[in-house]
Structure formats: C-alpha cells, structure tokens
Enzyme design. Structure first.
Site, PDB file in Angstrom:
ATOM      1  N   TYR A   1     -22.033  12.399 -13.729  1.00  0.00           N
ATOM      2  CA  TYR A   1     -21.065  12.912 -14.618  1.00  0.00           C
ATOM      3  C   TYR A   1     -21.177  12.375 -15.985  1.00  0.00           C
ATOM      4  CZ  TYR A   1     -16.487  13.520 -16.784  1.00  0.00           C
ATOM      5  OH  TYR A   1     -15.552  14.012 -17.795  1.00  0.00           O
TER       6      TYR A   1
ATOM      7  N   GLU B   1     -18.281  18.048 -21.767  1.00  0.00           N
ATOM      8  CA  GLU B   1     -18.368  17.514 -20.286  1.00  0.00           C
ATOM      9  C   GLU B   1     -19.588  18.195 -19.642  1.00  0.00           C
ATOM     10  OE1 GLU B   1     -15.278  16.676 -17.089  1.00  0.00           O
ATOM     11  OE2 GLU B   1     -16.039  18.525 -16.707  1.00  0.00           O
TER      12      GLU B   1
END
Ligand code: GDP
Ligand code: MN
Length: 373
Positions: A102, A186
């Site tokens: 992530y 993101e």
C-alpha cells in the site's frame, strides 16, 4: 472529485510510474480478443471504471481468458456497482503477484505537508489495515531528508533487497504528481511481482474540487459527479458524494460532519455530505433534496437541522413542498429543532413525515430505513 482508475493511471504514465499494460473498452465499442495477442498474455483483468473503490469485493473486478472474454465483458457492463452504471471497462494484463503493498500521499493540513503512507499489507482498504495491523503502517511527512527515516522504519517489513529504494523512487514521482491540486494519490495495491518489479495495479486520485477550473479535461468525462458538485456549488451548498446509502442534508459543516459520525456509530453508511449553509429558505431545501436524490444509491433520506438563522418552518415547508410535487420512493427522517421548531414540526406532522427532536433517535430511524427494515 475522484478520478476513475483509468484517468489516474494516465497520470501515473505521465509521471513514469509503471502500470499494467491496459486499454479502455467503452460501452457499445466493438471489442475482440486481439487484445490478448497485442499484450502477449493469456489472461486479462477486467475492471469497472467508476469513481469508487472496493470493486474487488463487489464484483467490479473480473478475470478472463480468450474463451470467456466476450461473456465477461457483457456480464460486467450489465452490473450496477456502488450505484454506478458501468460505461467503461479497463482491460489489463494480469500480474503475477508476489506481494501486495500500500502506498499513498495525502495532503495533511495539520502537518502543513504532504504525508507518505506505506504498508506491507496492501490490497485491502487502509482502514482495515489500520484496524488489523496498525504497526505495519508507516507515516512520514515529506520534508527534506525524509528518505532516511522512511528507509529505517521499513526495515521491519523484510522486503526483498532493493524494494524500499524502488518504493522511494515511486513516492517521489507520486509527490510530483500530487502537487497538481491533488489531495490524495493512492496506489493500492502496489504490486511486487514475482519478477521483482513494482507495478501500480490500482489508482485512487482525489482532485481538489476548488481547483477544477484548472483541470477542465475531467469535467466532461466525470460529468455525473462533476454536475452534482457544480449544481450544489451554484446553490451555495457543499456537496461530496460518498459510497453509502443514506442521503444526508444538514445546516453547517460541523453539524453535517457530526451527522456522518453518528450515522457510522449506528452502523449506517452516508451516501453524501451536503451542507446547505445558514439561512436556507424553502426553495433551497427543495433543491438540496433534488440533488441528494439524484444519487441512485440512496435508500433513506436524513435531514438534520439545528435552527438558528435557518428557520425550522421554512425547512419543513421545503420538505413538504418537495413531497407534494414529487413522488418520493424512499423514506424520509427529519430531526428538527431550534428557531420556529413548533411551526416546523406542525408542518411535518401534517405532511406525515417522521420527525424527531433527539438526534440519536432520528439517526437510528434513518439507519433502520436504509436497511429496508
Ligand atoms: P478495488 O477493489 O476497487 O480497490 O480494485 P483493485 O484494482 O485494487 O483490485 C482488487 C484486487 O484484485 C487486488 O487487491 C488484487 O488482489 C486483485 N487484482 C487486481 N489486479 C490484479 C492483477 O493484475 N493480477 C492479480 N492476480 N490480481 C489482481
Ligand atoms: Mn484498490
């Protein structure tokens, strides 16, 4: 405003962040299995292009091969996901995953800086990682010399040699990208492939709505979302679409924020944030209801008014007028107190609308309605 994955990946390309080979298929396009030959692969991932995530869990990401390609495309176009009709699919090479990471950059107003957030446990939402393995999340403000601190904190992950260095390179590119009016960039998952490459398998980009005039290219493509935000802005409202099913209208940003939190506390999911501001008259209330109900996700509408310069009888008349003119096919719950509350409550009573003075009781009712109970 949220960009679609495909728009985000175009930006990644521009900033030389590696993404899987892919192409877009529009509804109604002629498509054929040449894509497999063009990309020299036997399997593809088909991904619904909607401005929300969590598609994997809701059937918006399908795997396909040459034999079931057409059928899978049809299947995906026929779905409604998080309330969105799918008009675009991204077809891309399927990666061989060794690990899902992530990586994101967000604008932190508190730190007066962009923050880098990284975790070795990607592929699930950051909220879920924060709940299950908070020790595996690293947060570093992007100030001069951040790389050494980041490298040190990443040692605990035991990633293959050279991986952290590559993550730092990607983060620098993502930082440059974010400086273009972006409040969140993101990559989840950032995939570490079996051949030790890092590839951005997904993108979530949030563009600051106040800077939309500098990014007109998105206005046309993201019409539905942009239209609602623009329409709301013209009325002096602040509107943000969310992915739940309870439409929310309130007066004052603080009250609306508190409403969203209380809804979450009672296991409800807001479909939007809409602040009508102070002193809204009946016409404005009617317009706010119209805007919120344009989101097909709404299963329950909740209006929370704490009257001050906003008068409860005006609000009640606005709601009642809307109901007289329109067929309402979802239940409405109102919490109404403050200036002229008795007159307001009388109007609601006559119109047969559920209302409460207590916020918790009201919210509980709105949540029950959203679950169809
Ligand atoms: P989201 O659910 O909307 O965030 O969509 P993602 O693009 O993040 O995909 C969800 C999940 O599908 C990922 O976490 C992966 O587990 C899986 N996935 C996506 N792309 C690929 C791929 O190219 N190869 C493989 N094996 N899995 C993928
Ligand atoms: Mn994702």
């Amino acid at each position: 405003m949220n960009l679609t994955e495909h728009q985000g990946k175009k930006l990644f390309n521009k900033f030389r962040i590696k993404v899987p080979k892919g192409t877009v298929i529009n509804r109604g396009d002629n498509f054929n299995i040449d894509i497999f030959n063009k990309f020299k692969v036997d399997e593809l991932v088909l991904k619904a292009q909607i401005p929300f995530g969590k598609r994997g869990k809701s059937g918006g990401v399908l795997f396909t091969n040459r034999s079931n390609f057409k059928q899978k495309i049809k299947e995906l176009f026929s779905k409604i996901i998080h309330g969105f009709k799918i008009n675009q699919i991204r077809a891309e090479e399927k990666l061989n995953i060794a690990k899902e990471l992530y990586l994101s950059i967000t604008l932190s107003r508190a730190e007066k800086s962009y923050m880098l957030i990284f975790s070795s446990e990607g592929g699930v939402e950051i909220e879920e990682i924060a709940e299950k393995t908070p020790q595996k999340i690293i947060k570093v403000p992007l100030r001069t010399g951040w790389e050494a601190e980041f490298d040190k904190q990443c040692q605990q992950f035991n990633l293959p040699l050279g991986t952290i260095k590559k993550v730092i390179q990607i983060s620098k590119k993502l930082h440059q990208l974010a400086k273009n009016d972006i409040t969140l960039a993101e990559i989840n998952p950032l995939i570490l492939t079996k051949s030790n490459e890092l590839v951005a398998a997904d993108s979530k980009i949030t563009l600051d709505t106040n800077a939309l005039f500098r990014h007109k290219e998105y206005l046309q493509e993201n019409k539905e979302q942009a239209n609602l935000e623009e329409e709301a802005k013209k009325m002096g409202f602040t509107y943000v679409q969310l992915d739940g099913n309870i439409g929310v209208i309130g007066n004052g940003a603080g009250l609306v924020m508190c409403t969203l939190d209380t809804l979450a506390h009672f296991n409800g999911a807001p479909a939007n944030f809409l602040d009508i501001g102070g002193g809204a008259n009946r016409e404005k209330i009617t317009k706010a209801i119209e805007i919120v109900l344009k989101n097909p996700n709404c299963k329950s509408l909740f209006i929370n008014i704490f009257g001050g310069i906003t008068k409860c009888d005006e609000v009640a008349s606005g709601i009642s007028n809307y109901l007289q003119k329109n067929k309402m096919n979802i239940p409405v719950t109102v919490r109404l107190i403050g200036t002229n509350e008795q007159q307001g409550q009388q109007i609601l009573k006559q119109a047969g609308i559920h209302f409460f003075k207590d916020i918790e009781q009201a919210i509980n009712q709105a949540v029950v309605f959203s679950k169809g109970e």
